[in-house]
Scaffold this motif. Structure first.
Motif, PDB file in Angstrom:
ATOM      1  N   HIS A 235      67.627 -11.526  15.019  1.00 13.16           N
ATOM      2  CA  HIS A 235      68.878 -10.847  14.705  1.00 13.16           C
ATOM      3  C   HIS A 235      70.010 -11.574  15.438  1.00 13.16           C
ATOM      4  CE1 HIS A 235      66.077  -7.244  14.181  1.00 13.16           C
ATOM      5  NE2 HIS A 235      66.574  -7.497  12.977  1.00 13.16           N
ATOM      6  N   TYR A 236      71.050 -11.921  14.679  1.00 13.63           N
ATOM      7  CA  TYR A 236      72.149 -12.674  15.279  1.00 13.63           C
ATOM      8  C   TYR A 236      73.460 -11.891  15.316  1.00 13.63           C
ATOM      9  CZ  TYR A 236      69.081 -16.740  15.119  1.00 13.63           C
ATOM     10  OH  TYR A 236      68.042 -17.611  15.313  1.00 13.63           O
ATOM     11  N   SER A 237      73.459 -10.637  14.849  1.00 12.23           N
ATOM     12  CA  SER A 237      74.631  -9.774  14.979  1.00 12.23           C
ATOM     13  C   SER A 237      74.170  -8.329  14.848  1.00 12.23           C
ATOM     14  CB  SER A 237      75.680 -10.092  13.902  1.00 12.23           C
ATOM     15  OG  SER A 237      75.273  -9.583  12.644  1.00 12.23           O
ATOM     16  N   PHE A 238      75.016  -7.392  15.330  1.00 10.76           N
ATOM     17  CA  PHE A 238      74.637  -5.988  15.247  1.00 10.76           C
ATOM     18  C   PHE A 238      74.618  -5.490  13.807  1.00 10.76           C
ATOM     19  CE2 PHE A 238      75.637  -5.974  19.817  1.00 10.76           C
ATOM     20  CZ  PHE A 238      74.534  -5.266  20.285  1.00 10.76           C
ATOM     21  N   SER A 239      75.283  -6.191  12.892  1.00  8.01           N
ATOM     22  CA  SER A 239      75.221  -5.800  11.484  1.00  8.01           C
ATOM     23  C   SER A 239      73.833  -6.015  10.900  1.00  8.01           C
ATOM     24  CB  SER A 239      76.259  -6.584  10.669  1.00  8.01           C
ATOM     25  OG  SER A 239      75.951  -7.963  10.656  1.00  8.01           O
ATOM     26  N   GLU A 240      72.956  -6.733  11.618  1.00  7.56           N
ATOM     27  CA  GLU A 240      71.595  -6.982  11.147  1.00  7.56           C
ATOM     28  C   GLU A 240      70.599  -5.953  11.692  1.00  7.56           C
ATOM     29  OE1 GLU A 240      70.528 -11.197  11.692  1.00  7.56           O
ATOM     30  OE2 GLU A 240      72.676 -11.598  11.776  1.00  7.56           O
ATOM     31  N   ALA A 241      71.084  -4.964  12.431  1.00  8.22           N
ATOM     32  CA  ALA A 241      70.184  -3.967  13.015  1.00  8.22           C
ATOM     33  C   ALA A 241      69.338  -3.314  11.929  1.00  8.22           C
ATOM     34  CB  ALA A 241      70.997  -2.906  13.763  1.00  8.22           C
ATOM     35  N   GLY A 242      68.047  -3.241  12.185  1.00  6.03           N
ATOM     36  CA  GLY A 242      67.127  -2.605  11.250  1.00  6.03           C
ATOM     37  C   GLY A 242      66.552  -3.526  10.199  1.00  6.03           C
ATOM     38  N   LYS A 243      67.096  -4.743  10.079  1.00  4.59           N
ATOM     39  CA  LYS A 243      66.554  -5.679   9.089  1.00  4.59           C
ATOM     40  C   LYS A 243      65.308  -6.357   9.645  1.00  4.59           C
ATOM     41  CE  LYS A 243      70.831  -6.723   6.615  1.00  4.59           C
ATOM     42  NZ  LYS A 243      71.743  -7.791   6.153  1.00  4.59           N
ATOM     43  N   ARG A 244      64.275  -6.421   8.822  1.00  6.96           N
ATOM     44  CA  ARG A 244      63.017  -7.022   9.261  1.00  6.96           C
ATOM     45  C   ARG A 244      63.161  -8.530   9.357  1.00  6.96           C
ATOM     46  NH1 ARG A 244      58.864  -4.250   5.127  1.00  6.96           N
ATOM     47  NH2 ARG A 244      57.305  -5.452   6.303  1.00  6.96           N
ATOM     48  N   ARG A 245      62.405  -9.114  10.288  1.00  8.34           N
ATOM     49  CA  ARG A 245      62.402 -10.558  10.477  1.00  8.34           C
ATOM     50  C   ARG A 245      61.026 -11.084  10.105  1.00  8.34           C
ATOM     51  NH1 ARG A 245      67.735 -11.533  10.824  1.00  8.34           N
ATOM     52  NH2 ARG A 245      67.293 -10.075   9.132  1.00  8.34           N
ATOM     53  N   GLY A 246      60.983 -12.241   9.478  1.00  7.90           N
ATOM     54  CA  GLY A 246      59.689 -12.806   9.094  1.00  7.90           C
ATOM     55  C   GLY A 246      59.867 -13.904   8.073  1.00  7.90           C
ATOM     56  N   GLY A 247      58.920 -14.000   7.139  1.00  5.35           N
ATOM     57  CA  GLY A 247      58.977 -15.031   6.115  1.00  5.35           C
ATOM     58  C   GLY A 247      58.106 -14.657   4.933  1.00  5.35           C
ATOM     59  N   TRP A 248      58.290 -15.395   3.848  1.00  4.65           N
ATOM     60  CA  TRP A 248      57.507 -15.160   2.632  1.00  4.65           C
ATOM     61  C   TRP A 248      56.297 -16.103   2.607  1.00  4.65           C
ATOM     62  CZ3 TRP A 248      58.797 -10.939   0.185  1.00  4.65           C
ATOM     63  CH2 TRP A 248      60.131 -10.510   0.148  1.00  4.65           C
ATOM     64  N   ILE A 249      55.125 -15.537   2.428  1.00  2.00           N
ATOM     65  CA  ILE A 249      53.910 -16.319   2.182  1.00  2.00           C
ATOM     66  C   ILE A 249      53.776 -16.493   0.670  1.00  2.00           C
ATOM     67  CG2 ILE A 249      51.390 -16.280   2.219  1.00  2.00           C
ATOM     68  CD1 ILE A 249      52.228 -16.897   4.891  1.00  2.00           C
ATOM     69  N   VAL A 250      53.738 -17.739   0.232  1.00  2.00           N
ATOM     70  CA  VAL A 250      53.712 -18.040  -1.203  1.00  2.00           C
ATOM     71  C   VAL A 250      52.397 -18.746  -1.535  1.00  2.00           C
ATOM     72  CG1 VAL A 250      54.908 -19.153  -3.121  1.00  2.00           C
ATOM     73  CG2 VAL A 250      56.223 -18.309  -1.149  1.00  2.00           C
ATOM     74  N   ASP A 251      51.658 -18.182  -2.474  1.00  2.00           N
ATOM     75  CA  ASP A 251      50.412 -18.790  -2.955  1.00  2.00           C
ATOM     76  C   ASP A 251      50.637 -19.383  -4.335  1.00  2.00           C
ATOM     77  OD1 ASP A 251      48.543 -18.241  -0.831  1.00  2.00           O
ATOM     78  OD2 ASP A 251      48.627 -16.132  -1.395  1.00  2.00           O
ATOM     79  N   LEU A 252      50.290 -20.660  -4.469  1.00  2.00           N
ATOM     80  CA  LEU A 252      50.403 -21.356  -5.745  1.00  2.00           C
ATOM     81  C   LEU A 252      49.017 -21.559  -6.351  1.00  2.00           C
ATOM     82  CD1 LEU A 252      52.968 -24.191  -4.834  1.00  2.00           C
ATOM     83  CD2 LEU A 252      53.437 -21.844  -5.614  1.00  2.00           C
ATOM     84  N   ASP A 253      48.964 -21.477  -7.688  1.00  2.00           N
ATOM     85  CA  ASP A 253      47.739 -21.846  -8.395  1.00  2.00           C
ATOM     86  C   ASP A 253      48.091 -22.887  -9.456  1.00  2.00           C
ATOM     87  OD1 ASP A 253      48.920 -20.447 -10.464  1.00  2.00           O
ATOM     88  OD2 ASP A 253      47.602 -18.701 -10.293  1.00  2.00           O
ATOM     89  N   ALA A 254      47.213 -23.145 -10.365  1.00  2.00           N
ATOM     90  CA  ALA A 254      47.444 -24.197 -11.351  1.00  2.00           C
ATOM     91  C   ALA A 254      48.638 -23.899 -12.244  1.00  2.00           C
ATOM     92  CB  ALA A 254      46.182 -24.381 -12.202  1.00  2.00           C
ATOM     93  N   ASP A 255      48.935 -22.601 -12.473  1.00  2.00           N
ATOM     94  CA  ASP A 255      50.016 -22.218 -13.381  1.00  2.00           C
ATOM     95  C   ASP A 255      51.364 -22.047 -12.685  1.00  2.00           C
ATOM     96  OD1 ASP A 255      48.258 -22.142 -15.570  1.00  2.00           O
ATOM     97  OD2 ASP A 255      47.579 -20.141 -14.965  1.00  2.00           O
ATOM     98  N   GLY A 256      51.380 -22.081 -11.358  1.00  2.00           N
ATOM     99  CA  GLY A 256      52.646 -21.898 -10.645  1.00  2.00           C
ATOM    100  C   GLY A 256      52.483 -20.952  -9.473  1.00  2.00           C
ATOM    101  N   THR A 257      53.417 -20.003  -9.351  1.00  2.00           N
ATOM    102  CA  THR A 257      53.392 -19.049  -8.239  1.00  2.00           C
ATOM    103  C   THR A 257      52.495 -17.872  -8.598  1.00  2.00           C
ATOM    104  OG1 THR A 257      55.614 -19.673  -7.541  1.00  2.00           O
ATOM    105  CG2 THR A 257      54.797 -17.539  -6.786  1.00  2.00           C
ATOM    106  N   ARG A 258      51.417 -17.717  -7.843  1.00  2.00           N
ATOM    107  CA  ARG A 258      50.478 -16.628  -8.109  1.00  2.00           C
ATOM    108  C   ARG A 258      50.882 -15.348  -7.385  1.00  2.00           C
ATOM    109  NH1 ARG A 258      45.898 -18.330  -5.754  1.00  2.00           N
ATOM    110  NH2 ARG A 258      45.851 -16.791  -4.075  1.00  2.00           N
ATOM    111  N   GLU A 259      51.283 -15.483  -6.123  1.00  2.00           N
ATOM    112  CA  GLU A 259      51.595 -14.293  -5.333  1.00  2.00           C
ATOM    113  C   GLU A 259      52.607 -14.651  -4.249  1.00  2.00           C
ATOM    114  OE1 GLU A 259      49.289 -10.812  -2.743  1.00  2.00           O
ATOM    115  OE2 GLU A 259      48.365 -12.788  -2.971  1.00  2.00           O
ATOM    116  N   VAL A 260      53.526 -13.716  -3.978  1.00  2.00           N
ATOM    117  CA  VAL A 260      54.467 -13.848  -2.865  1.00  2.00           C
ATOM    118  C   VAL A 260      54.420 -12.549  -2.070  1.00  2.00           C
ATOM    119  CG1 VAL A 260      56.840 -14.343  -2.153  1.00  2.00           C
ATOM    120  CG2 VAL A 260      55.969 -15.287  -4.308  1.00  2.00           C
TER     121      VAL A 260
END
Length: 381
Positions: A235-260
């Motif tokens: 969090h870099y400002s108080f306006s971000e209070a309550g926002k979750r921090r993390g990242g998206w795990i992206v799984d690709l298969d032969a056809d493209g994006t399978r799951e995010v």
């Protein structure tokens, strides 16, 4: 293939003049544990790696450490420069980093030279689009008209990427640091304007790619199933209070994006926004949970208490922001100063003014007599 989408690390950022290097070091340690546990193949970071174009030595060392830690556990890294980064400084060691599986893309000339990583289904091309300043790009893409905005620059860049991808085949992941339509609700105080303007890029510019890993917005946002912002790791400002921090795990298969799916990173120190009289803030047990948090305190006493911040920090050691807002001015029945003096006599206007500057204390009897003697009583305006 599985990759982790992150962005906006802002290494070297301070929070109300307090260094966040230690907090970011904790988050990076957790990130390494996450990629090992989740068997991530690639980590992408979409711009604003540093907070400044002239990062401190400590900030550079912290970046070196997280990249070494990721390389040590066998994870490939693809990162691009954002509007806060100096492309020359961030990319200074790119040739050496490439040998360790760390790919740093900072020049627009590299847009059509993707980092290609194969899995059992064939190649995945990671296209890094560094922050594009239209005024600079006009000298490089002189044949392109018009090229006045981020929308123009990004549209041309993605056209080059799309043409290259069609020649290569396979799947394409695009990293871009820009402001895309639909992200408005996720913006916050800590996002500084992009140099040259923050005109919005249409989301459909990215819709045909396998996945678009966006950076610049500090809160996570889903603009389309395969077009997303991951937000910042802290969090870099108080306006971000309550926002979750993390990242998206992206799984690709032969056809493209399978799951995010979203994975949380720890928040080393939460944010709390408190309001009340100084006595309430110092004694009320309802605020006990905020003792270890970053604290923004709004003090509502009618008269400004002495040594307010020092006394607050006695209970909340990490209080970093203080707002003085007397309840008579900022309470539920508050009105603007202009509304309070509308249709008032000159005598009443003086009284309202004194109440405002004295935190609710109006004129004394002696002052009222003096005002009447000087300006008299007049009809409403």
């Amino acid at each position: 293939m599985r990759f982790l989408h992150t962005s906006d690390w802002h290494i070297g950022r301070t929070f109300h003049q307090v260094s966040l290097l230690d907090e970011l070091r904790q988050v990076f340690a957790a990130l390494v544990e996450l990629v090992v546990r989740e068997e991530v193949d690639v980590v992408v970071a979409s711009g604003d790696i540093f907070d400044s174009s002239t990062p401190s030595a400590d900030a550079v060392r912290l970046l070196d450490q997280i990249l070494l830690d990721l390389a040590d556990v066998g994870v490939r890294v693809v990162m691009t420069s954002g509007n806060h980064d100096s492309p020359a400084r961030l990319g200074a060691k790119a040739a050496f980093a490439h040998k360790a599986g760390i790919h740093v893309i900072t020049q627009s000339e590299e847009i059509t030279s993707p980092v290609t990583i194969d899995d059992e289904h064939g190649p995945v091309h990671f296209y890094g689009v560094p922050f594009l300043e239209p005024a600079h790009q006009r000298h490089i893409w002189s044949e392109v008209e018009p090229l006045r905005s981020q929308k123009d620059a990004m549209g041309h860049a993605l056209g080059l990427v799309r043409d290259d991808w069609q020649r290569r085949g396979g799947r394409a992941v695009v990293l871009a640091h820009t402001f895309v339509q639909g992200a408005d609700g996720e913006s916050c105080d800590s996002e500084r304007d992009i140099v040259g303007g923050v005109d919005k890029v249409p989301v459909n510019y990215f819709s045909d790619f396998t996945y678009a890993a966006l950076g610049h917005i500090h809160g996570r946002a889903v603009l389309a199933p395969t077009v997303r912002y991951s937000g910042a790791p802290l969090h870099y400002s108080f306006s971000e209070a309550g926002k979750r921090r993390g990242g998206w795990i992206v799984d690709l298969d032969a056809d493209g994006t399978r799951e995010v799916r979203w994975l949380d990173l720890p928040v080393p120190r939460e944010l709390s926004i408190l309001s009340g009289t100084l006595e309430e803030l110092l004694t009320d047990e309802v605020h006990a949970a905020a003792v270890g948090h970053w604290v923004s305190a709004t003090v509502t006493d009618q008269v400004r208490p002495s040594n307010t911040m020092r006394r607050l920090q006695g209970r909340f050691p990490h209080a970093v922001e203080l707002v003085f807002a007397p309840s008579h001015v900022h309470g539920p029945d508050a009105t603007t100063y202009a509304a309070r003096i509308r249709s008032r006599t000159d005598h009443e206007i003086v009284e309202v003014f004194l109440e405002a500057v004295r935190n609710g204390a109006g004129m004394s009897d002696e002052e009222a007599v003096l005002v009447r003697d000087v300006i008299g009583s007049r009809s409403p305006r």
